[in-house]
Design a protein around this motif. Structure first.
Motif, PDB file in Angstrom:
ATOM      1  N   ASP A  45      -9.050   0.723  25.628  1.00  0.00           N
ATOM      2  CA  ASP A  45      -8.921   1.896  24.771  1.00  0.00           C
ATOM      3  C   ASP A  45      -8.313   1.492  23.433  1.00  0.00           C
ATOM      4  OD1 ASP A  45      -9.933   3.454  26.806  1.00  0.00           O
ATOM      5  OD2 ASP A  45      -7.960   4.097  27.525  1.00  0.00           O
ATOM      6  N   SER A  46      -8.377   2.409  22.473  1.00  0.00           N
ATOM      7  CA  SER A  46      -7.857   2.153  21.126  1.00  0.00           C
ATOM      8  C   SER A  46      -6.857   3.231  20.741  1.00  0.00           C
ATOM      9  CB  SER A  46      -9.006   2.114  20.110  1.00  0.00           C
ATOM     10  OG  SER A  46      -9.913   1.069  20.397  1.00  0.00           O
ATOM     11  N   ALA A  47      -6.166   2.993  19.650  1.00  0.00           N
ATOM     12  CA  ALA A  47      -5.222   3.980  19.128  1.00  0.00           C
ATOM     13  C   ALA A  47      -5.072   3.783  17.627  1.00  0.00           C
ATOM     14  CB  ALA A  47      -3.861   3.852  19.815  1.00  0.00           C
ATOM     15  N   VAL A  48      -4.743   4.875  16.950  1.00  0.00           N
ATOM     16  CA  VAL A  48      -4.541   4.856  15.500  1.00  0.00           C
ATOM     17  C   VAL A  48      -3.039   4.883  15.209  1.00  0.00           C
ATOM     18  CG1 VAL A  48      -4.949   6.056  13.322  1.00  0.00           C
ATOM     19  CG2 VAL A  48      -6.728   6.043  15.097  1.00  0.00           C
ATOM     20  N   VAL A  49      -2.602   3.982  14.337  1.00  0.00           N
ATOM     21  CA  VAL A  49      -1.197   3.914  13.927  1.00  0.00           C
ATOM     22  C   VAL A  49      -1.100   4.287  12.455  1.00  0.00           C
ATOM     23  CG1 VAL A  49       0.843   2.456  13.713  1.00  0.00           C
ATOM     24  CG2 VAL A  49      -0.767   2.068  15.576  1.00  0.00           C
ATOM     25  N   HIS A  50      -0.139   5.133  12.130  1.00  0.00           N
ATOM     26  CA  HIS A  50       0.125   5.481  10.731  1.00  0.00           C
ATOM     27  C   HIS A  50       1.431   4.827  10.322  1.00  0.00           C
ATOM     28  CE1 HIS A  50      -0.252   7.813   7.048  1.00  0.00           C
ATOM     29  NE2 HIS A  50       1.026   8.125   7.152  1.00  0.00           N
ATOM     30  N   LEU A  51       1.377   4.049   9.235  1.00  0.00           N
ATOM     31  CA  LEU A  51       2.554   3.330   8.746  1.00  0.00           C
ATOM     32  C   LEU A  51       2.850   3.746   7.313  1.00  0.00           C
ATOM     33  CD1 LEU A  51       0.537   0.853  10.257  1.00  0.00           C
ATOM     34  CD2 LEU A  51       2.863  -0.018  10.430  1.00  0.00           C
ATOM     35  N   THR A  52       4.100   4.103   7.067  1.00  0.00           N
ATOM     36  CA  THR A  52       4.545   4.490   5.731  1.00  0.00           C
ATOM     37  C   THR A  52       5.609   3.513   5.257  1.00  0.00           C
ATOM     38  OG1 THR A  52       4.187   6.822   6.299  1.00  0.00           O
ATOM     39  CG2 THR A  52       5.474   6.355   4.314  1.00  0.00           C
ATOM     40  N   PRO A  95       0.825  -1.211   0.000  1.00  0.00           N
ATOM     41  CA  PRO A  95       0.000   0.000   0.000  1.00  0.00           C
ATOM     42  C   PRO A  95       0.858   1.258   0.000  1.00  0.00           C
ATOM     43  CG  PRO A  95       0.066  -0.954   2.191  1.00  0.00           C
ATOM     44  CD  PRO A  95       0.794  -1.915   1.290  1.00  0.00           C
ATOM     45  N   HIS A  96       0.243   2.366  -0.387  1.00  0.00           N
ATOM     46  CA  HIS A  96       0.948   3.654  -0.344  1.00  0.00           C
ATOM     47  C   HIS A  96       1.204   4.057   1.098  1.00  0.00           C
ATOM     48  CE1 HIS A  96       2.211   7.558  -1.927  1.00  0.00           C
ATOM     49  NE2 HIS A  96       1.565   8.101  -0.910  1.00  0.00           N
ATOM     50  N   ALA A  97       0.225   3.844   1.963  1.00  0.00           N
ATOM     51  CA  ALA A  97       0.339   4.101   3.399  1.00  0.00           C
ATOM     52  C   ALA A  97      -0.809   3.390   4.097  1.00  0.00           C
ATOM     53  CB  ALA A  97       0.304   5.596   3.700  1.00  0.00           C
ATOM     54  N   LEU A  98      -0.646   3.167   5.403  1.00  0.00           N
ATOM     55  CA  LEU A  98      -1.677   2.509   6.186  1.00  0.00           C
ATOM     56  C   LEU A  98      -1.997   3.352   7.408  1.00  0.00           C
ATOM     57  CD1 LEU A  98       0.827   0.269   5.477  1.00  0.00           C
ATOM     58  CD2 LEU A  98      -1.006  -1.305   6.043  1.00  0.00           C
ATOM     59  N   THR A  99      -3.271   3.614   7.634  1.00  0.00           N
ATOM     60  CA  THR A  99      -3.710   4.315   8.836  1.00  0.00           C
ATOM     61  C   THR A  99      -4.780   3.442   9.471  1.00  0.00           C
ATOM     62  OG1 THR A  99      -3.289   6.422   7.716  1.00  0.00           O
ATOM     63  CG2 THR A  99      -4.545   6.502   9.776  1.00  0.00           C
ATOM     64  N   LEU A 100      -4.426   2.803  10.585  1.00  0.00           N
ATOM     65  CA  LEU A 100      -5.228   1.706  11.109  1.00  0.00           C
ATOM     66  C   LEU A 100      -5.482   1.872  12.604  1.00  0.00           C
ATOM     67  CD1 LEU A 100      -3.154  -1.150   9.416  1.00  0.00           C
ATOM     68  CD2 LEU A 100      -5.242  -0.083   8.521  1.00  0.00           C
ATOM     69  N   MET A 101      -6.704   1.558  13.009  1.00  0.00           N
ATOM     70  CA  MET A 101      -7.032   1.589  14.423  1.00  0.00           C
ATOM     71  C   MET A 101      -7.003   0.186  15.002  1.00  0.00           C
ATOM     72  SD  MET A 101     -10.249   3.191  16.468  1.00  0.00           S
ATOM     73  CE  MET A 101     -10.057   4.695  15.559  1.00  0.00           C
ATOM     74  N   PHE A 102      -6.313   0.065  16.143  1.00  0.00           N
ATOM     75  CA  PHE A 102      -6.201  -1.192  16.873  1.00  0.00           C
ATOM     76  C   PHE A 102      -6.575  -0.962  18.338  1.00  0.00           C
ATOM     77  CE2 PHE A 102      -2.800  -1.257  13.658  1.00  0.00           C
ATOM     78  CZ  PHE A 102      -2.981  -2.493  13.050  1.00  0.00           C
ATOM     79  N   GLN A 103      -6.691  -2.060  19.075  1.00  0.00           N
ATOM     80  CA  GLN A 103      -6.651  -1.943  20.523  1.00  0.00           C
ATOM     81  C   GLN A 103      -5.350  -1.222  20.884  1.00  0.00           C
ATOM     82  OE1 GLN A 103      -7.541  -5.691  22.665  1.00  0.00           O
ATOM     83  NE2 GLN A 103      -7.967  -6.543  20.642  1.00  0.00           N
ATOM     84  N   LYS A 104      -5.386  -0.377  21.908  1.00  0.00           N
ATOM     85  CA  LYS A 104      -4.221   0.442  22.232  1.00  0.00           C
ATOM     86  C   LYS A 104      -2.983  -0.406  22.494  1.00  0.00           C
ATOM     87  CE  LYS A 104      -2.867   4.463  24.960  1.00  0.00           C
ATOM     88  NZ  LYS A 104      -3.326   5.465  25.954  1.00  0.00           N
ATOM     89  N   GLU A 105      -3.166  -1.546  23.151  1.00  0.00           N
ATOM     90  CA  GLU A 105      -2.039  -2.421  23.447  1.00  0.00           C
ATOM     91  C   GLU A 105      -1.374  -2.913  22.166  1.00  0.00           C
ATOM     92  OE1 GLU A 105      -1.169  -6.839  25.410  1.00  0.00           O
ATOM     93  OE2 GLU A 105      -3.167  -5.953  25.539  1.00  0.00           O
ATOM     94  N   VAL A 106      -2.176  -3.243  21.156  1.00  0.00           N
ATOM     95  CA  VAL A 106      -1.628  -3.707  19.877  1.00  0.00           C
ATOM     96  C   VAL A 106      -0.924  -2.546  19.168  1.00  0.00           C
ATOM     97  CG1 VAL A 106      -2.177  -4.685  17.614  1.00  0.00           C
ATOM     98  CG2 VAL A 106      -3.356  -5.514  19.663  1.00  0.00           C
ATOM     99  N   ALA A 107      -1.525  -1.365  19.189  1.00  0.00           N
ATOM    100  CA  ALA A 107      -0.901  -0.195  18.562  1.00  0.00           C
ATOM    101  C   ALA A 107       0.466   0.090  19.173  1.00  0.00           C
ATOM    102  CB  ALA A 107      -1.815   1.014  18.718  1.00  0.00           C
ATOM    103  N   GLN A 108       0.556  -0.032  20.486  1.00  0.00           N
ATOM    104  CA  GLN A 108       1.840   0.191  21.157  1.00  0.00           C
ATOM    105  C   GLN A 108       2.862  -0.863  20.751  1.00  0.00           C
ATOM    106  OE1 GLN A 108       0.318   0.183  25.179  1.00  0.00           O
ATOM    107  NE2 GLN A 108       0.267   2.420  25.290  1.00  0.00           N
ATOM    108  N   ARG A 109       2.407  -2.076  20.538  1.00  0.00           N
ATOM    109  CA  ARG A 109       3.316  -3.146  20.112  1.00  0.00           C
ATOM    110  C   ARG A 109       3.834  -2.904  18.694  1.00  0.00           C
ATOM    111  NH1 ARG A 109      -0.323  -8.030  20.483  1.00  0.00           N
ATOM    112  NH2 ARG A 109       1.376  -9.001  19.317  1.00  0.00           N
ATOM    113  N   VAL A 110       3.017  -2.300  17.846  1.00  0.00           N
ATOM    114  CA  VAL A 110       3.439  -2.000  16.472  1.00  0.00           C
ATOM    115  C   VAL A 110       4.525  -0.933  16.455  1.00  0.00           C
ATOM    116  CG1 VAL A 110       2.675  -1.020  14.263  1.00  0.00           C
ATOM    117  CG2 VAL A 110       1.223  -2.679  15.462  1.00  0.00           C
TER     118      VAL A 110
END
Length: 269
Positions: free
Chosen positions: A193-200, A138-153
């Motif tokens: 809680d949740s969090a959004v991660v942006h991946l390029t 993908p060009h970029a990914l903007t994804l919402m996960f459980q906050k714990e998973v977002a922190q692991r990413v």
């Protein structure tokens, strides 16, 4: 989009609610979904794929944006009629009723595309691994996960959350948490809680063979993270593998950075 009934009214009109078995938690606040889309963009006319749109809160914000084609992949057939109501006839919106884990993204869009999704909790990590290690980039990914998973990413080496998911994610992409969301923002509210991660994606993305080897190395290293690498990586070469990559065999997995794991994945012993 402003002429449409509210998301809650739309759900009520269709008699729909979240299914626990699908890991569904809906974002009904359009101010929040618009912010997520702003963090994901600008799209500059590029296509966007959204997985698990549900009632279409994020979809509405995407259709208001500068995205080109918007492709929805929804497993739950209950939401297809509701999402169809967002189609203005321009051909910009496409709805695919399918399991995102089985979809071939390259067949959905032409050229580079963004992934923007509030991912179902029960398949968020497998989907991310699919997108990171699969043939389609993908060009970029903007994804919402459980906050714990977002922190692991997005974790740095040495962090408590640093592990296999951080190494694989950051070997392929630059990853950062760009937004936190409390459980009360969702309907129904999840327990966390949740969090959004942006991946390029990085321009020097590892070759498929290296990524496959990286998955094996990280699975072994973090599967026995309390052990020294000479022991946890014994079936893959142990001390010899570490030394070939310039890594201390007595080190433990959480002290080795992404570059170190990539050297081990590329090492020939």
């Amino acid at each position: 989009m402003t002429d449409l009934p509210s998301l809650r009214e739309t759900l009520d009109a269709h008699g729909l609610s979240a299914k626990k078995s699908f890991g569904q938690h809906f974002l009904l606040d359009l101010n929040v979904t618009r912010k997520i889309v702003r963090l994901a963009g600008p799209f500059e006319g590029r296509a966007v794929i959204e997985v698990g749109p549900g009632p279409g809160g994020l979809t509405r914000a995407l259709l208001e944006s500068d995205a080109g084609k918007v492709v929805l992949v929804e497993k739950d057939p209950r939401f297809v009629p509701l999402l169809t109501e967002l189609d203005d006839g321009s051909g910009r919106l496409e709805i695919i009723q399918a399991d995102a884990l089985k979809v071939k993204e390259a067949e959905l869009v032409d050229g580079p595309a963004h992934l923007v999704s509030n991912l179902p909790y029960n398949v968020g990590t497998p989907l991310l691994i699919k997108w990171l290690t699969g043939p389609w980039t993908p060009h970029a990914l903007t994804l919402m996960f459980q906050k714990e998973v977002a922190q692991r990413v997005a974790a740095d080496v040495g962090d408590d959350a640093y592990g296999r998911l951080a190494v694989i994610s950051q070997a392929v992409c630059e990853a950062r948490v760009v937004m936190d969301l409390p459980a009360r923002a969702f309907t129904p509210p999840p327990r966390v809680d949740s969090a959004v991660v942006h991946l390029t994606p990085r321009p020097d993305r590892p070759e498929p063979a290296v990524l496959k080897r990286l998955e094996q190395v990280t699975a072994a290293a973090f599967g026995q993270r309390r052990k020294m690498l000479r022991s946890s990586l014994k079936t893959l070469g142990g001390a010899a593998l570490c030394e070939a990559a310039g890594i201390d065999p007595d080190a433990r997995a959480e002290t080795v950075d992404v570059a170190g794991f990539l050297r081990m994945a590329r090492a020939e012993i």
